[in-house]
Design a protein around this motif. Structure first.
Motif, mmCIF file in Angstrom:
data_model
loop_
_atom_site.group_PDB
_atom_site.id
_atom_site.type_symbol
_atom_site.label_atom_id
_atom_site.label_comp_id
_atom_site.label_asym_id
_atom_site.label_seq_id
_atom_site.Cartn_x
_atom_site.Cartn_y
_atom_site.Cartn_z
ATOM 1 N N THR A 32 0.840 -1.203 0.000
ATOM 2 C CA THR A 32 0.000 0.000 0.000
ATOM 3 C C THR A 32 0.871 1.247 0.000
ATOM 4 O OG1 THR A 32 -1.729 -1.172 1.228
ATOM 5 C CG2 THR A 32 -1.824 1.232 1.238
ATOM 6 N N LEU A 33 1.883 1.251 0.849
ATOM 7 C CA LEU A 33 2.796 2.395 0.921
ATOM 8 C C LEU A 33 3.557 2.550 -0.394
ATOM 9 C CD1 LEU A 33 3.994 4.653 2.631
ATOM 10 C CD2 LEU A 33 5.615 3.000 3.582
ATOM 11 N N PHE A 34 4.005 1.433 -0.966
ATOM 12 C CA PHE A 34 4.728 1.464 -2.251
ATOM 13 C C PHE A 34 3.852 2.062 -3.346
ATOM 14 C CE2 PHE A 34 5.856 -0.478 -6.333
ATOM 15 C CZ PHE A 34 7.215 -0.227 -6.403
ATOM 16 N N GLU A 35 2.591 1.649 -3.400
ATOM 17 C CA GLU A 35 1.680 2.157 -4.433
ATOM 18 C C GLU A 35 1.500 3.666 -4.303
ATOM 19 O OE1 GLU A 35 -0.290 0.512 -7.004
ATOM 20 O OE2 GLU A 35 1.346 -0.900 -6.709
ATOM 21 N N PHE A 36 1.348 4.141 -3.069
ATOM 22 C CA PHE A 36 1.187 5.588 -2.881
ATOM 23 C C PHE A 36 2.453 6.333 -3.276
ATOM 24 C CE2 PHE A 36 2.184 9.233 -0.194
ATOM 25 C CZ PHE A 36 1.183 10.108 -0.597
ATOM 26 N N LEU A 37 3.596 5.870 -2.794
ATOM 27 C CA LEU A 37 4.850 6.592 -3.026
ATOM 28 C C LEU A 37 5.222 6.647 -4.503
ATOM 29 C CD1 LEU A 37 6.980 5.234 -0.042
ATOM 30 C CD2 LEU A 37 5.942 7.496 -0.243
ATOM 31 N N THR A 38 4.848 5.617 -5.263
ATOM 32 C CA THR A 38 5.208 5.559 -6.684
ATOM 33 C C THR A 38 4.093 6.036 -7.605
ATOM 34 O OG1 THR A 38 4.517 3.239 -6.814
ATOM 35 C CG2 THR A 38 6.836 3.672 -6.308
ATOM 36 N N GLY A 39 2.978 6.501 -7.033
ATOM 37 C CA GLY A 39 1.879 7.002 -7.854
ATOM 38 C C GLY A 39 1.052 5.917 -8.501
ATOM 39 N N ALA A 41 -2.023 2.872 -8.661
ATOM 40 C CA ALA A 41 -3.473 2.915 -8.442
ATOM 41 C C ALA A 41 -3.927 1.924 -7.388
ATOM 42 C CB ALA A 41 -4.199 2.634 -9.760
ATOM 43 N N GLY A 42 -2.994 1.185 -6.804
ATOM 44 C CA GLY A 42 -3.354 0.240 -5.756
ATOM 45 C C GLY A 42 -3.676 -1.141 -6.261
ATOM 46 N N ALA A 43 -3.339 -1.445 -7.515
ATOM 47 C CA ALA A 43 -3.704 -2.740 -8.093
ATOM 48 C C ALA A 43 -3.023 -3.907 -7.396
ATOM 49 C CB ALA A 43 -3.351 -2.751 -9.583
ATOM 50 N N SER A 44 -1.853 -3.667 -6.811
ATOM 51 C CA SER A 44 -1.106 -4.769 -6.204
ATOM 52 C C SER A 44 -1.355 -4.902 -4.708
ATOM 53 C CB SER A 44 0.404 -4.558 -6.432
ATOM 54 O OG SER A 44 0.846 -3.419 -5.712
ATOM 55 N N VAL A 45 -2.288 -4.121 -4.174
ATOM 56 C CA VAL A 45 -2.538 -4.143 -2.737
ATOM 57 C C VAL A 45 -3.459 -5.299 -2.391
ATOM 58 C CG1 VAL A 45 -3.487 -2.884 -0.779
ATOM 59 C CG2 VAL A 45 -2.217 -1.661 -2.554
ATOM 60 N N GLY A 46 -3.078 -6.083 -1.388
ATOM 61 C CA GLY A 46 -3.891 -7.218 -0.974
ATOM 62 C C GLY A 46 -5.045 -6.793 -0.089
ATOM 63 N N GLU A 47 -5.836 -7.801 0.299
ATOM 64 C CA GLU A 47 -6.999 -7.542 1.134
ATOM 65 C C GLU A 47 -6.764 -7.944 2.586
ATOM 66 O OE1 GLU A 47 -9.832 -5.995 0.304
ATOM 67 O OE2 GLU A 47 -8.862 -5.602 -1.627
ATOM 68 N N GLY A 48 -5.513 -8.223 2.930
ATOM 69 C CA GLY A 48 -5.205 -8.529 4.326
ATOM 70 C C GLY A 48 -5.257 -10.001 4.676
ATOM 71 N N GLY A 49 -5.619 -10.864 3.750
ATOM 72 C CA GLY A 49 -5.736 -12.272 4.066
ATOM 73 C C GLY A 49 -4.609 -13.116 3.524
ATOM 74 N N GLN A 50 -3.761 -12.558 2.689
ATOM 75 C CA GLN A 50 -2.673 -13.333 2.106
ATOM 76 C C GLN A 50 -1.571 -12.389 1.665
ATOM 77 O OE1 GLN A 50 -4.285 -15.286 -1.329
ATOM 78 N NE2 GLN A 50 -4.823 -13.406 -2.358
#
Length: 259
Positions: A32-39, A41-50
């Motif tokens: 999540t932090l990587f997606e924000f810092l690099t601009g 869209a959050g496509a690689s962010v997980g849902e917290g389960g894996q």
């Protein structure tokens, strides 16, 4: 291994941008932090389960000449391959950005923290709040009563990290509380400029960005020079670890042969 490392060193680019490596346990919020810092869209962010990051990913922090690397988790429950993949990025790091959480104990990451200390890398901790602000009530709390969202035993959660680093002589800089999810949501479509600005400020991400930039300004030239020694040290530590494992195996075999 040492010979291969020396050959690689001959072709090493010491003029590359300042490099920050994101590390921490699975589901702490690194992606999540990587997606924000690099601009992103959050496509690689997980849902917290894996775990979602299995390979390291490189990017550039928006509007800054700073390279950032996202790595797999290095907690006790993460696989050896993930651990090895994450640590393969450490030798070239100028700064380790360790992503911890404001909820879970950090004891499970002790092995990784002590190994990072062996490398002598400076470590900045991002203490990420995991409260889901996609929920309207949580979002309202963040905007109007942030002490509720960022509260809890923050110092208690930092103590295991500080203890592991102190035990191994780690170069701990400081810890910054952030809300990575809120920061990423602040750059999403559908928000007006005022809403976006308010959410970004509430995420406290600016303080973290300031500290990363300050580290670059203060240490970039020194890190360029030290990176050669860091690289060689990484190869030697790897060789020493392999030798120690072989010695343990030999002792076990000897004990078994003696009955």
């Amino acid at each position: 291994r040492i010979s291969e490392g020396c050959n690689e060193l001959l072709h090493r680019d010491v003029g590359r941008p300042f490099r920050v490596v994101l590390m921490g346990r699975t589901m702490a919020g690194k992606s999540t932090l990587f997606e924000f810092l690099t601009g992103g869209a959050g496509a690689s962010v997980g849902e917290g389960g894996q775990r979602t990051t299995r390979e390291s990913r490189n990017g550039t922090i928006v509007d800054r000449d700073i390279e950032i690397v996202d790595t797999p988790g290095v907690g006790a429950m993460d696989g050896d391959e993930d651990y090895a993949q994450a640590f393969s990025q450490v030798a070239d790091a100028d700064l380790i950005l360790w992503v911890a959480t404001n909820e879970a104990t950090q004891e499970q990451t002790g092995r990784a923290l002590q190994q990072l200390a062996d490398y002598g890398k400076p470590i900045l901790v991002a203490l990420n709040c995991l409260r889901d602000v996609r929920d309207e009530l949580n979002l309202l709390d963040l905007m109007e009563a942030p002490e509720i969202v960022f509260g809890g035993d923050t110092l208690g959660n930092l103590k295991p990290i500080e203890r592991h680093l102190a035990r191994a002589g780690g170069r701990y800089i400081s810890a910054e509380p952030i809300h990575a999810q809120a920061a990423l949501l602040s750059v999403s479509d559908g928000l007006g400029s005022d809403e976006s600005g308010d959410l970004r400020r509430a995420s406290r991400i600016e303080r973290l960005l300031f500290e990363v930039a300050a580290q670059k300004d203060r240490t970039a030239d020194l890190r360029r020079a030290a990176s050669i020694g860091d690289f060689v040290r990484g190869v030697l530590l790897d060789a020493a670890s392999t030798t120690a494992l072989a010695a343990d195996h030999a002792r076990a075999m000897l004990a078994a042969s003696r009955g």
